[in-house]
Design an enzyme around this catalytic site. Structure first.
Site, PDB file in Angstrom:
ATOM      1  CG  ASN A  63      16.476   2.534   3.942  1.00  0.00           C
ATOM      2  OD1 ASN A  63      17.392   1.874   3.470  1.00  0.00           O
ATOM      3  ND2 ASN A  63      15.986   3.622   3.353  1.00  0.00           N
ATOM      4  CG  HIS A  66      20.647   2.380   0.696  1.00  0.00           C
ATOM      5  ND1 HIS A  66      20.813   3.232  -0.371  1.00  0.00           N
ATOM      6  CD2 HIS A  66      19.485   2.753   1.287  1.00  0.00           C
ATOM      7  CE1 HIS A  66      19.793   4.077  -0.419  1.00  0.00           C
ATOM      8  NE2 HIS A  66      18.975   3.814   0.587  1.00  0.00           N
ATOM      9  CG  ASP A  70      23.051   4.047  -2.735  1.00  0.00           C
ATOM     10  OD1 ASP A  70      23.063   4.912  -1.862  1.00  0.00           O
ATOM     11  OD2 ASP A  70      22.369   3.001  -2.646  1.00  0.00           O
ATOM     12  CB  ALA A  94      -0.903   0.011   1.239  1.00  0.00           C
TER      13      ALA A  94
END
Ligand code: NAD
Ligand code: LMR
Length: 327
Positions: free
Chosen positions: A132, A188, A160, A14
């Site tokens: 993340n 990252h 990146d 979503a």
């Protein structure tokens, strides 16, 4: 003969990244215009109504390659026989929040999802973690899935990589498509090390063409490293379409190959470059026949060694931070 549909699980269905990602998967951008897909969508119970709305829109596209959609809040249902799992669902960083703050909030999610992949997914499942902190989340999922090969777990460094390509092309006045052999090492996060020492444009060294070490250190690396924060500052939301695009690039290249070209992927270390085994570290890789191979033998100069150590130390401390959770 018609191809068997590929089962693609996407978590965080979503969310804003998924809103860019799902339509492109169903459109054939991920696996090619001849490969039917079944989307297996996971989100939290309170978000399932919104997922239903997204699926109404997907239906309204009448994608010829879409062979089915599953909507669920149960990770084992979402990952059942999944060939590909793109783990996006997580809490994104908001203004003023450091990535480290995300670690605790998101670690538990990836433990549960790793265990569910272990139980339900295809034994060849290719896992890409986008949520993340992506490298450490992938590490947690991998450690929570002991019956799956560790090499199946990867984290997204491709955003990146693409950011670095775009900055380099602009600086050197060359086409992005002319650039080859870029490496993004490490996490990252702002500590990632985008290394263009080997990069060429139309076969010529880009480093020689740019010839500006101060730009590398003071402009290029901070711009690429802090791009996520700059987008949050400007948009009030974290990057979404570019993140979805990078996820497509990562999985497509892993499955369909890079034809000898280098891409950057976060993969479990095999101990090369002095990175402890199992740490999910960004490296340059080539892909062929559905497998990635880390580019070996790249010499690190003094500056590169410094940058490498900073990003590796950050990942080691993140791994230490979740050690208790993995016991
Ligand atoms: P978003 O908040 O718009 O969507 C996240 C979705 O995940 C929500 O629908 C939420 O309900 C769902 N979710 C939360 N916990 C879940 C769980 N346990 N299981 C399933 N779904 C769950 O966020 P977004 O903008 O789509 O970003 C998602 C993640 O991707 C964030 O962590 C963000 O920081 C990260 N991100 C990574 C990169 C990268 O390059 N690796 C780039 C951009 C964003
Ligand atoms: C990005 O790089 O855009 C994402 O990881 C979002 C963030 O929090 O930086």
């Amino acid at each position: 003969m018609a191809k068997t549909p590929v089962r693609v699980a996407v978590t965080g269905a979503a969310g804003q990244i998924a809103y860019s990602l799902l339509f492109r998967i169903a459109n054939g951008d991920l696996l090619g215009k001849d490969t039917p897909v079944i989307l297996q969508l996971l989100d939290l119970p309170q978000a399932l109504n919104a997922v239903n709305g997204v699926v109404m829109e997907i239906d309204d596209c009448a994608f010829p390659l879409l062979a089915g959609v599953v909507i669920t809040d149960d990770p084992e249902v979402a990952f059942k026989d999944a060939d590909i799992a793109i783990l996006v669902g997580a809490r994104p960083r908001s203004k003023g929040m450091e990535r480290a703050d995300l670690l605790a909030a998101n670690a538990a999610i990836f433990k549960v999802q790793g265990a569910a992949l272990n139980k339900a997914a295809s034994r060849d499942v290719k896992v890409l973690v986008v949520g993340n902190p992506a490298n450490t989340n992938a590490y947690i999922a991998m450690k929570s899935a002991p019956d799956l090969p560790a090499k199946n777990f990867t984290a997204m460094l491709r955003l990146d990589h693409n950011r670095a390509l775009s900055q380099l092309a602009a600086k050197a006045g060359v086409a992005v498509s002319s650039l080859e052999k870029l490496a993004v090492w490490g996490n990252h996060s702002p500590t990632m090390y985008a290394d263009y020492r080997a990069t060429t444009a139309n076969g010529e060294s880009i480093k020689a063409k740019i010839n500006d070490e101060a730009w590398n250190r003071d402009t290029f690396l901070p711009t690429v490293g802090k791009r996520g924060a700059a987008i949050i500052e400007a948009r009030g939301l974290s990057s979404a379409a570019s993140a979805a695009n990078a996820a497509i690039d990562h999985v497509r290249d892993w499955v369909l190959g890079t034809n000898g070209g280098w891409v950057s992927m976060g993969v479990p270390s095999d101990g090369s470059y002095g990175v402890p085994e199992g740490i999910i570290f960004g490296v340059p890789a080539t892909c062929e026949n559905g497998e990635y191979t880390v580019v070996k033998g790249i010499e690190l100069d003094e500056f590169s060694k410094e940058r490498f150590k900073i990003t590796l130390d950050e990942l080691l401390s993140e791994a230490e931070g979740v050690a208790d959770l993995l016991k």
